[in-house]
Design an enzyme around this catalytic site. Structure first.
Site, PDB file in Angstrom:
ATOM      1  N   HIS A 126      -0.462   4.963   6.920  1.00 14.80           N
ATOM      2  CA  HIS A 126      -0.305   5.318   5.514  1.00 14.80           C
ATOM      3  C   HIS A 126      -0.058   6.815   5.347  1.00 14.80           C
ATOM      4  O   HIS A 126      -0.833   7.624   5.840  1.00 14.80           O
ATOM      5  CB  HIS A 126      -1.549   4.886   4.730  1.00 14.80           C
ATOM      6  CG  HIS A 126      -1.721   3.412   4.717  1.00 14.80           C
ATOM      7  ND1 HIS A 126      -2.540   2.751   5.611  1.00 14.80           N
ATOM      8  CD2 HIS A 126      -1.140   2.466   3.951  1.00 14.80           C
ATOM      9  CE1 HIS A 126      -2.468   1.458   5.381  1.00 14.80           C
ATOM     10  NE2 HIS A 126      -1.620   1.250   4.374  1.00 14.80           N
ATOM     11  N   ASN A 144       3.727  -5.117   6.045  1.00 12.08           N
ATOM     12  CA  ASN A 144       2.545  -5.858   6.495  1.00 12.08           C
ATOM     13  C   ASN A 144       2.929  -7.125   7.250  1.00 12.08           C
ATOM     14  O   ASN A 144       2.254  -7.514   8.199  1.00 12.08           O
ATOM     15  CB  ASN A 144       1.627  -6.181   5.312  1.00 12.08           C
ATOM     16  CG  ASN A 144       0.965  -4.920   4.783  1.00 12.08           C
ATOM     17  OD1 ASN A 144       0.456  -4.108   5.535  1.00 12.08           O
ATOM     18  ND2 ASN A 144       0.985  -4.753   3.468  1.00 12.08           N
ATOM     19  N   GLY A 172      -1.978  -4.169   1.127  1.00  7.62           N
ATOM     20  CA  GLY A 172      -2.096  -5.350   1.965  1.00  7.62           C
ATOM     21  C   GLY A 172      -1.113  -6.452   1.644  1.00  7.62           C
ATOM     22  O   GLY A 172      -1.077  -7.482   2.316  1.00  7.62           O
ATOM     23  N   ASP A 187      -5.267   6.405  10.015  1.00  5.97           N
ATOM     24  CA  ASP A 187      -4.853   5.087  10.514  1.00  5.97           C
ATOM     25  C   ASP A 187      -3.460   5.110  11.141  1.00  5.97           C
ATOM     26  O   ASP A 187      -3.030   4.150  11.766  1.00  5.97           O
ATOM     27  CB  ASP A 187      -4.930   4.024   9.411  1.00  5.97           C
ATOM     28  CG  ASP A 187      -3.970   4.255   8.251  1.00  5.97           C
ATOM     29  OD1 ASP A 187      -3.069   5.123   8.331  1.00  5.97           O
ATOM     30  OD2 ASP A 187      -4.124   3.554   7.230  1.00  5.97           O
ATOM     31  N   SER A 195       0.806  -1.228   0.000  1.00  8.89           N
ATOM     32  CA  SER A 195       0.000   0.000   0.000  1.00  8.89           C
ATOM     33  C   SER A 195       0.833   1.269   0.000  1.00  8.89           C
ATOM     34  O   SER A 195       0.385   2.308  -0.480  1.00  8.89           O
ATOM     35  CB  SER A 195      -0.928   0.009   1.219  1.00  8.89           C
ATOM     36  OG  SER A 195      -0.181  -0.091   2.417  1.00  8.89           O
TER      37      SER A 195
END
Length: 180
Positions: free
Chosen positions: A156, A72, A43, A153, A6
């Site tokens: 990001h 991740n 992801g 979040d 991402s």
């Protein structure tokens, strides 16, 4: 070919706001013979990347791979041995096909504990030496952990952070492109 997660797929942004678009623009100015294929998926993990890599290489036939994976895995607490093994297989495949690599170092936040964090970070340095690939130091430097530069979040980067990410990437990439 940008092969990442991402962070390279411009998660939460318009695709043209991501650092890869800045890269495309800079290459048009400085290295017009180079084109960018961004096959990053939000992801993505190192195991998913390993599964996708052969087909991506066959389809895009890159002359250089920017390998930006692992965040991740770390955030999920994936066993370090599995992460390392996935990267070893990807790097071995790229070496076998004689495709130069810029490996993007990922780092984990300190709340994962010093043992996991240090050993996770060490994977990138060790593999860069083992496979003789260019290591890009932590490209989220100056952005990670900065509330105003990250989406709600906290993971990001925002559109405003993308030029900073690109500024972290370009010196290493420019040097690499000059050597090819």
């Amino acid at each position: 070919m940008v092969f990442g997660d991402s962070l390279s797929a411009a998660y939460g942004l318009e695709i043209d706001q991501g650092w890869v678009t800045l890269l495309k623009s800079k290459l048009r100015e400085n290295y017009p013979q180079w084109q960018v294929s961004n096959v990053s998926i939000s992801g993505e993990t190192s195991s998913g990347g390993l599964a996708r890599l052969p087909a991506a290489l066959d389809r895009h036939q890159p002359d250089l791979v920017l390998l930006e994976l692992g965040a991740n895995d770390g955030l999920r607490g994936t066993p370090l041995k599995a992460i390392r093994n996935n990267f070893q297989q990807m790097l071995a495949l790229l070496k076998e096909r004689k495709i130069p690599v810029v490996l993007f170092e990922m780092q984990m936040p300190p709340n994962y504990g010093p043992a996991y964090t240090q050993r996770f970070n060490k994977i990138y340095h060790d593999l860069a030496k083992e496979y003789d690939v260019q290591l890009l130091p932590f490209f989220l430097d100056g952005v990670a952990g900065m509330e105003k530069l990250n989406q709600p979040d906290g993971i990001h980067p925002t559109a405003e952070a993308q030029p900073m990410l690109f500024a972290n990437i370009w010196p290493v990439l420019d040097k690499t492109l000059k050597s090819l």
